[in-house]
Design a protein around this motif. Structure first.
Motif, PDB file in Angstrom:
ATOM      1  N   PHE A 330     -37.135 -12.191  -8.691  1.00 40.67           N
ATOM      2  CA  PHE A 330     -35.790 -11.600  -8.813  1.00 40.67           C
ATOM      3  C   PHE A 330     -35.739 -10.742 -10.080  1.00 40.67           C
ATOM      4  CE2 PHE A 330     -35.495 -15.634 -11.112  1.00 40.67           C
ATOM      5  CZ  PHE A 330     -34.890 -15.258 -12.310  1.00 40.67           C
ATOM      6  N   TYR A 331     -34.678  -9.974 -10.192  1.00 47.75           N
ATOM      7  CA  TYR A 331     -34.441  -9.178 -11.400  1.00 47.75           C
ATOM      8  C   TYR A 331     -32.945  -9.078 -11.632  1.00 47.75           C
ATOM      9  CZ  TYR A 331     -33.345  -5.481  -8.051  1.00 47.75           C
ATOM     10  OH  TYR A 331     -32.795  -4.770  -7.029  1.00 47.75           O
ATOM     11  N   VAL A 332     -32.583  -8.727 -12.856  1.00 46.70           N
ATOM     12  CA  VAL A 332     -31.184  -8.492 -13.219  1.00 46.70           C
ATOM     13  C   VAL A 332     -31.133  -7.205 -14.031  1.00 46.70           C
ATOM     14  CG1 VAL A 332     -29.167  -9.341 -14.474  1.00 46.70           C
ATOM     15  CG2 VAL A 332     -30.658 -10.967 -13.275  1.00 46.70           C
ATOM     16  N   CYS A 488     -18.141 -11.329  -9.643  1.00 44.46           N
ATOM     17  CA  CYS A 488     -19.547 -11.098  -9.345  1.00 44.46           C
ATOM     18  C   CYS A 488     -19.754 -10.389  -8.010  1.00 44.46           C
ATOM     19  CB  CYS A 488     -20.308 -12.427  -9.340  1.00 44.46           C
ATOM     20  SG  CYS A 488     -20.164 -13.348 -10.899  1.00 44.46           S
ATOM     21  N   ASP A 489     -20.485  -9.278  -8.050  1.00 42.22           N
ATOM     22  CA  ASP A 489     -20.824  -8.577  -6.808  1.00 42.22           C
ATOM     23  C   ASP A 489     -22.311  -8.683  -6.493  1.00 42.22           C
ATOM     24  OD1 ASP A 489     -21.785  -7.019  -8.817  1.00 42.22           O
ATOM     25  OD2 ASP A 489     -20.783  -5.172  -8.200  1.00 42.22           O
ATOM     26  N   LYS A 490     -23.028  -9.509  -7.274  1.00 41.75           N
ATOM     27  CA  LYS A 490     -24.434  -9.819  -7.024  1.00 41.75           C
ATOM     28  C   LYS A 490     -24.612 -11.323  -7.207  1.00 41.75           C
ATOM     29  CE  LYS A 490     -25.846  -5.425  -6.841  1.00 41.75           C
ATOM     30  NZ  LYS A 490     -24.483  -4.833  -6.867  1.00 41.75           N
ATOM     31  N   LEU A 491     -25.640 -11.888  -6.545  1.00 42.77           N
ATOM     32  CA  LEU A 491     -25.910 -13.325  -6.650  1.00 42.77           C
ATOM     33  C   LEU A 491     -27.396 -13.577  -6.861  1.00 42.77           C
ATOM     34  CD1 LEU A 491     -23.878 -14.695  -3.577  1.00 42.77           C
ATOM     35  CD2 LEU A 491     -23.123 -14.719  -5.965  1.00 42.77           C
ATOM     36  N   LEU A 492     -27.691 -14.658  -7.585  1.00 42.38           N
ATOM     37  CA  LEU A 492     -29.004 -15.288  -7.544  1.00 42.38           C
ATOM     38  C   LEU A 492     -28.779 -16.627  -6.866  1.00 42.38           C
ATOM     39  CD1 LEU A 492     -30.561 -14.610 -11.080  1.00 42.38           C
ATOM     40  CD2 LEU A 492     -31.008 -13.404  -8.932  1.00 42.38           C
ATOM     41  N   VAL A 502     -29.313 -11.637  -4.043  1.00 45.91           N
ATOM     42  CA  VAL A 502     -28.468 -11.241  -2.918  1.00 45.91           C
ATOM     43  C   VAL A 502     -27.565 -10.103  -3.384  1.00 45.91           C
ATOM     44  CG1 VAL A 502     -26.652 -11.970  -1.334  1.00 45.91           C
ATOM     45  CG2 VAL A 502     -28.504 -13.544  -1.904  1.00 45.91           C
ATOM     46  N   GLU A 503     -27.509  -9.021  -2.608  1.00 49.91           N
ATOM     47  CA  GLU A 503     -26.744  -7.829  -2.995  1.00 49.91           C
ATOM     48  C   GLU A 503     -25.312  -7.895  -2.473  1.00 49.91           C
ATOM     49  OE1 GLU A 503     -28.032  -5.508  -5.019  1.00 49.91           O
ATOM     50  OE2 GLU A 503     -29.889  -6.659  -5.081  1.00 49.91           O
ATOM     51  N   SER A 504     -24.630  -8.997  -2.742  1.00 48.65           N
ATOM     52  CA  SER A 504     -23.225  -9.111  -2.336  1.00 48.65           C
ATOM     53  C   SER A 504     -22.566 -10.211  -3.153  1.00 48.65           C
ATOM     54  CB  SER A 504     -23.118  -9.451  -0.839  1.00 48.65           C
ATOM     55  OG  SER A 504     -23.497 -10.800  -0.605  1.00 48.65           O
ATOM     56  N   GLY A 505     -21.235 -10.306  -3.005  1.00 45.84           N
ATOM     57  CA  GLY A 505     -20.489 -11.376  -3.644  1.00 45.84           C
ATOM     58  C   GLY A 505     -20.584 -12.660  -2.832  1.00 45.84           C
TER      59      GLY A 505
END
Length: 569
Positions: A330-332, A488-492, A502-505
């Motif tokens: 993953f990345y941030v 948050c609009d991104k998730l780990l 994950v590219e969503s809320g």
């Protein structure tokens, strides 16, 4: 309904600060009471009074019967002195009675290695095993994930006794309570209904009070204007009466006497008007309605960084034979607001410790920008020096004193409290002090582990708004779905021993996953949920049945049958 508890004329103060004044409280079997109020209002103090752990300055507290069995779950779970998991094997087996047979891992060796949610469930199971008739729960949702909250809501619905709980989780209160008891400015006020209904009724009352107050103020202004005019006429009459002193005026003594009489008449009218105003205010005085408390957070802007601030390649973490996660990538990116999501015990806090360099990686690589400045708010606020005052802890220089005092005042921490040791602060106030410490530093990344725990609702909403404007990178762990959805609009996501980006809320992610569930699997999950709910219901009925009686044996046999079915499915 059978009365279980009653408090009359309850009052307590700490020094000059009045916590509760002439409080009235009645608890009946089946009540589900949500105790609401700002941080430091005295909610935990009230629970301790009801438990007999503190003495009130005045008032009466009675239980019916006097030997009423009360179960208490404190805000900060006491795990001191607890040892190996195997020492609690019997209790862990009993967890299946609460629909929690898979909630605590047997692979963990020590109580202290349990996650916050697992500790809470173990503590709650310990409380429920004593078959209480009244439950006092101080923020039971702080460490529970969404599944845990749903489970707890089911347990409370099936419990046949009464519940008084403190919670700042809006959704949970709506699901569980049928009455809200508000503690505000030392006053206890009862509202029927759940949290949303309480807010509507409170707003309606405030609007009605505001209208009545405005009407009273208009009346006061009208009478004051009349008094002012009468005073001017009276002063003029007194002046005219005093002017007639020449021989010519003496011949007009009748006029002089007339002016004097007129002046005295105006004086009487003034006194009459003032008495009327005072009488009306004594009888029907309307106090100005208080405004909802406002809280202000303001984080410093951060310096710009490269696109990626964290990158993981093939990382893994295991404890002996237990694998938390493996082969994870993953990345941030800089400026992203990312929610760290997963059920209790999957390794969220462990991953945070790895990002902070406090926990070693078993395999793989975890890269961080070399000059990254990370701020971390721990899930537990137990690292504060409780003997120090807030100002001592913050180590405020003289030139910053005015700014810090203003920041704390904006968070509803009064100036006089700053000279008190932190041990006298509520958990919510301690959280605010920790946030002030973070605000004063220029962080590029904020890692917030349950940041809304113990915060009152105005503080939660203000923190949401402030973090939405924060320009740095956020990594948030929170069981407050409102909070995560807004920010948050991104998730780990950590699940099935993997960490994935994950590219969503959160709501979109869960809705998409629900649509992909196999119908047969969903039916099995529904059946399992019904079994758990029935088991919780039977448990509640057992808690109110005499052990050894025929009814107790019948209920116990039925419960064991459900447990066998659960194991086979």
């Amino acid at each position: 309904m059978r009365k279980l508890f009653e408090a009359q004329g309850l009052s307590i103060a700490f020094g000059e600060k009045v916590i509760i004044e002439d409080g009235q409280l009645t608890v009946e079997q089946g009540d589900r009471i949500g105790l609401c109020g700002g941080n430091g209002a005295g909610k935990t103090t009230l629970l301790r009074l009801l438990l007999g752990k503190m003495e009130a300055d005045s008032g009466k507290i009675r239980a019916f019967p006097e030997t009423l069995n009360i179960g208490y779950l404190p805000q900060s779970l006491e795990m001191k002195g607890l040892g190996r998991i195997e020492d609690y094997g019997k209790l862990l087996q009993e967890l299946s009675r609460f629909g929690m047979e898979h909630e605590i891992s047997w692979e963990k060796e020590n109580i202290h290695t349990l996650s916050g949610g697992e500790k809470l469930k173990l503590a709650l199971a310990t409380v429920m095993a004593k078959n209480p008739s009244l439950l006092l729960l101080d923020e039971p949702t702080n460490h529970l994930d969404a599944r845990g909250m749903e489970w707890l809501a089911k347990v409370l619905r099936s419990f046949e006794g009464a519940v008084v709980l403190i919670s700042h989780d809006r959704r949970f209160l709506d699901q569980t309570v049928n009455c809200v008891l508000e503690l505000e400015n030392g006053r206890l006020t009862s509202y029927q209904g759940n949290y949303s209904e309480y807010r509507k009724e409170k707003e309606r009352k405030r609007d009605a009070l505001a209208k009545a107050y405005d009407k009273q103020q208009r009346k006061i202004r009208t009478i004051e204007e009349q008094v002012e005019r009468l005073s001017q006429w009276s002063d003029k009459a007194h002046r005219e009466a005093g002017k007639r002193k020449s021989e010519t005026d003496s011949r007009q003594m009748g006029l002089k006497e007339y002016d004097g009489v007129r002046a005295k008449k105006k004086d009487k009218q003034i006194k009459s008007k003032m008495r009327r105003l005072e009488t009306e205010l004594e009888k029907e005085q309307v106090e100005k309605p208080g405004e909802d408390s406002t809280v202000s957070f303001q984080f410093q802007p951060t310096r710009q960084r490269g696109k990626r601030v964290v990158e993981a390649k093939g990382i893994a973490k295991s404890f002996r034979d237990r694998v938390l996660f493996a082969k994870s990538h993953f990345y941030v990116k800089h400026g992203e607001k990312v929610g760290l999501h997963g059920v209790n015990g999957v390794g969220k806090t462990t991953l945070i410790r790895m990002l902070l360099g406090e926990e070693a990686i078993t395999k793989g690589s975890l890269w961080k920008s070399p000059s990254l400045n990370i701020g971390y708010l721990k899930q537990d606020r137990d690292d504060l020096p409780l003997d120090q005052t807030a100002l001592e802890y913050l180590n405020v220089a003289r030139e910053e004193m005015a700014l810090v005092r203003t920041m704390l005042a904006n968070m509803n921490i009064a100036a006089k409290e700053l000279e008190q040791p932190l041990r006298t602060f509520s958990q919510g106030e301690r959280t605010k002090v920790k946030l002030v410490a973070m605000i004063r530093k220029d962080y590029d990344v904020l890692i917030l582990d349950e940041p809304t725990n113990h915060l009152d609702l105005p503080s939660r909403e203000q923190l949401e708004e402030t973090l939405a404007q924060y320009k740095g990178t956020l990594l948030v762990v929170s069981h407050d779905r409102y909070f995560v959805d807004k920010l948050c609009d991104k998730l780990l996501v950590i699940e099935k021993q993997r960490i994935k980006r994950v590219e969503s809320g959160l709501s979109e992610f869960e809705e998409r996953r629900t649509q992909q569930i196999d119908p047969a699997k969903k039916d099995r999950e529904d059946e399992s949920a019904l079994r758990e709910m029935k088991m919780s219901e039977l448990l509640g009925r057992l808690s109110l049945t005499e052990p050894g009686s025929p009814e107790y044996e019948r209920l116990n046999d039925e419960l064991e049958q459900f447990m066998r079915e659960a194991k086979h499915n």
